[in-house]
Design an enzyme around this catalytic site. Structure first.
Site, mmCIF file in Angstrom:
data_model
loop_
_atom_site.group_PDB
_atom_site.id
_atom_site.type_symbol
_atom_site.label_atom_id
_atom_site.label_comp_id
_atom_site.label_asym_id
_atom_site.label_seq_id
_atom_site.Cartn_x
_atom_site.Cartn_y
_atom_site.Cartn_z
ATOM 1 N N GLU A 46 0.855 -1.158 0.089
ATOM 2 C CA GLU A 46 -0.101 -0.030 -0.022
ATOM 3 C C GLU A 46 0.986 1.176 0.074
ATOM 4 O O GLU A 46 1.549 1.326 0.759
ATOM 5 C CB GLU A 46 -0.907 0.100 1.290
ATOM 6 C CG GLU A 46 -2.326 -0.214 1.204
ATOM 7 C CD GLU A 46 -2.928 -0.164 2.406
ATOM 8 O OE1 GLU A 46 -2.775 1.027 3.116
ATOM 9 O OE2 GLU A 46 -3.534 -1.123 2.895
ATOM 10 N N ASP A 57 -4.961 9.215 10.339
ATOM 11 C CA ASP A 57 -3.988 8.527 10.874
ATOM 12 C C ASP A 57 -3.348 9.136 12.009
ATOM 13 O O ASP A 57 -3.520 10.197 12.368
ATOM 14 C CB ASP A 57 -2.633 9.035 9.655
ATOM 15 C CG ASP A 57 -2.988 8.088 8.449
ATOM 16 O OD1 ASP A 57 -2.922 6.851 8.601
ATOM 17 O OD2 ASP A 57 -3.006 8.749 7.488
ATOM 18 N N TYR A 171 -11.733 -3.940 3.214
ATOM 19 C CA TYR A 171 -10.739 -3.589 4.329
ATOM 20 C C TYR A 171 -11.435 -3.525 5.689
ATOM 21 O O TYR A 171 -12.310 -2.227 5.719
ATOM 22 C CB TYR A 171 -10.043 -1.987 3.835
ATOM 23 C CG TYR A 171 -8.830 -1.759 4.743
ATOM 24 C CD1 TYR A 171 -8.721 -1.606 5.998
ATOM 25 C CD2 TYR A 171 -7.875 -1.111 3.720
ATOM 26 C CE1 TYR A 171 -7.604 -1.274 6.757
ATOM 27 C CE2 TYR A 171 -6.967 -0.456 4.714
ATOM 28 C CZ TYR A 171 -6.651 -0.768 6.117
ATOM 29 O OH TYR A 171 -5.525 -0.395 6.735
#
Ligand SMILES: Cc1ncc(COP(=O)(O)O)c(C=O)c1O
Lengths: 261, 401
Positions: A46, A57, A171
């Protein structure tokens, strides 16, 4: 069958998916690190496109992104990185990037250029399927798999809907939280995966907060692929990464292999 | 109480702007918020409790004050009316929205509140409401803002809130919102994100607008009672856009009423150091919605600049983008030093120290004033008081005070 589908079709045991931010610590090292990761046993890569405000994040990937932006990395440089990797490798490559840079670049140009450079898929964490109509169509036309995310909080109805649209794989975000290294896996992962399996036909990969080989091994029992990001970045922040990273991947793979039937 | 124009649509769009660009993990919480809000809208007990607290605890209705000295000193023949949101408890309009959302959070059974703050006005309002409603309170605030709005940091702490400094980036509102989102993503089951302006994913721009519309509703009643007519101009500063939309929204259908939003021109629109998102930005997606944005060629979000922490934000509410694109509202900008002059001017002429944010609306009014005709009515939203800004004002006035 594209590279992504093939690697799932041929797999023995859970796959190891490595995330790294393009341009961290430098663009040259990204290309080198990808090739080394592949040699050490990574199955899918990725490639994170750096963004000024990465909302999902944690601090490790945030800082890598800041450095990458300081290094002048933008979408064109990311696509260039894909081209350089493709000269030497057939490992499936997935872009992971926030929506605004892709929107400003132009979804059509982005999909066309990414695919022709050799990218296989695309993950946009802040673009849920309800808002992704146009991009999904464009990606499909250009042969890129648009991969969607779901979380433990996602209700069944929604899992069904997202699963019906996610290509390549689905995912599964393991935690309610942002990316980053955590001491323990959250509880309830097995129930989560079982709930998803009722609706999903594609491979399932799990990421966010998975870092140690032991944690990866536990997750590998449940899903088709384990995604690790922050811990890869941590290794890359050390100048000895050329020795420490392969050692880490070898150990990780040994834990993933134990899970093979 | 709340006007019922059918925007946003079901997906949260105001024309081309708005929407819900969030990671899937937040979707259930946003759905829950929409349901709770729709219920609350039709729940008499909820509305009565909100009205009671707005009145008894926060000090509504706020006066509409004719600034005669201010107008005279500018040589203006028009009536310049100040909507005195600065007189509200905690010092700014922010409390209108915070009370509404605070009650919603309690109704949803969320015992923990997370919020961002820039100037600290929203943070103080959140901290106060959380104390009163017995909710746990965590405020994220950029390091630069903590320094320049230090009195508000102390107030939040006194009110029992935990203030978390946000480093990195510009250390201002943008980073504070980022961190508040990350906090929310990790705590969404027990936490409500009490967003402070008409930004973010649907339903926030709608909910915050509706709770702030009390400003425009009151103005409408007050002006009709006093002058038996509608105003000619509405003027308000625009950061995220909540005090301005609160003033504008009840007048959107009244085509004779001109609406002017004033952005932070910082050191000048050409300098690149400003927060004039609607004047200088391009459409993009940020903090959960599609709207005008200050960004670079690669789609990275720019660092805004303004002497006023509350306007120092590179995004803007999607409904403003819609009002701009449709031509219904106009957006201009004034510079840092013009806003500072307006602070001094209102203080000396009317004995009212405005917040630096609100001073942007006043500074534009000062430019407009000489061209206004006799009998025209201008309403300026005095969104907050200047107590929090005294340090900056003293610094900028270089020994004059
Ligand atoms: C007094 C005051 N006015 C205006 C603003 C700007 O916000 P908005 O545009 O949402 O009204 C702030 C924000 O902190 C403020 O404190």
């Amino acid at each position: 069958m594209n590279r992504l589908n093939s690697v799932f079709a041929d797999k023995a045991g859970a796959l190891f998916i490595a995330y790294l931010t393009v341009g961290y610590p430098s663009l040259e090292e990204t290309v080198e690190a990808v090739l080394l990761l592949e040699k050490s046993g990574a199955d899918i890569i990725e490639l994170g496109i750096p963004f000024s405000d990465p909302l999902v994040d944690g601090i490790t990937i945030q800082q890598a992104g800041t450095k990458a932006l300081q290094n002048g990395v933008n979408i064109n440089r990311c696509i260039e990185a894909v081209r350089l990797i493709r000269e030497k490798s057939d490992i499936p490559l997935i872009f992971m990037g926030y929506y605004n840079p892709i929107l400003q670049y132009g979804p059509e140009a982005f999909c066309a250029n990414s695919f022709s450079a050799g990218a296989d898929g695309l993950i946009i964490p802040d673009l849920p399927p309800e808002e992704a109509g146009l991009l999904e169509e464009t990606a499909l036309q250009h042969g890129l798999d648009l991969i969607y995310l779901i979380a433990p909080s996602t209700p069944d109805e929604k899992i069904k809907y997202v699963a019906s649209r996610s290509r390549g794989f689905l995912y599964l975000v393991s935690v309610e939280g942002v990316t980053g290294v955590r001491e323990n896996l959250p509880p309830g992962l097995q129930e989560f995966v079982e709930r998803v399996k009722k609706y999903a036909v594609q491979p399932l990969c799990m990421g966010f907060g998975i870092s140690t080989p032991e944690q990866a091994g536990q997750v590998a029992r449940l899903v088709d692929g384990v995604i690790i990001g922050s811990n890869i970045i941590r290794h890359l922040s050390d100048e000895n990464w050329r020795t420490s990273l392969p050692a880490y991947v070898h150990e990780l793979k040994s834990f993933l292999r134990i899970q093979e039937p | 109480m709340v006007p019922d124009i059918m925007i946003p649509d079901e997906k949260g769009y105001f024309g081309n702007f708005g929407g819900r660009f969030v990671p899937e993990v937040l979707a259930p919480a946003l759905d829950e918020l929409i349901r709770a809000y729709e219920e609350a809208k039709n729940d008499n007990a909820f509305q009565l409790e909100l009205d009671r607290l707005l009145k008894e605890w926060a000090g509504r209705p706020t006066p509409l004050y004719e600034a005669v000295n201010f107008a005279d000193a500018l040589g203006s023949k028009a009536r310049i009316l100040l909507k005195r949101e600065d007189l509200l408890h905690t010092g700014a309009h922010k409390i209108n929205n915070v009370l509404g959302q605070g009650l919603l959070a309690a109704k949803m059974g969320k015992r923990r509140i997370v919020a961002e703050t820039g100037a600290g006005q929203h943070g103080v309002a959140v901290a106060a409401v959380c104390a009163m409603l017995k909710l746990e309170c965590v405020i994220h605030m950029g390091e630069k803002d903590m320094a320049r709005q230090a009195p508000n940091v102390a107030r939040m702490r006194l009110l029992g809130a935990e203030v978390k400094p946000v480093g990195g980036g510009s250390g201002t509102l943008k980073e504070a919102v980022n961190e508040a989102f990350r906090d929310w993503v990790a705590s969404v089951k027990e936490t409500h994100y009490l967003l402070g302006s008409v930004v973010g994913p649907h339903p926030f721009p709608m909910i915050v607008r509706d709770f702030q519309s009390v400003i425009g509703e009151e103005v409408k009643r007050q002006i009709i009672a006093r002058y038996d007519r509608l105003p000619d101009y509405l003027i308000a500063c625009v950061g995220g856009g909540s005090n301005s939309i609160g003033l504008f929204y009840p007048f959107v259908e009244e085509q004779t009423v001109k609406m002017i939003g004033v952005e932070a021109g910082g050191q000048g629109l050409e300098s690149g150091r400003h927060a004039a998102t609607l004047n200088m930005g391009r459409t993009g997606v940020f903090h959960g919605s599609r709207s005008f944005l200050l960004q670079d060629a690669d789609g990275n979000i720019s660092t805004a600049h303004s002497v006023s922490a509350g306007l120092d934000y590179p995004g803007v509410g999607p409904e403003h983008s819609y009002l701009k694109e449709s031509g219904r509202a106009h957006y201009t900008a004034v510079m840092d030093d013009e806003a500072l002059q307006a602070v001094e001017f209102l203080s000396l002429t009317e004995g009212i120290i405005p917040a630096l944010e609100s001073a942007h609306a006043l500074a534009y009014t000062m430019k407009l004033a000489p061209s206004l005709r006799e009998g025209e009515i201008v309403v300026v939203n005095l969104s907050g008081r200047g107590d929090k800004d005294m340090e900056i004002i003293r610094e900028q006035m270089e020994g004059k005070i």
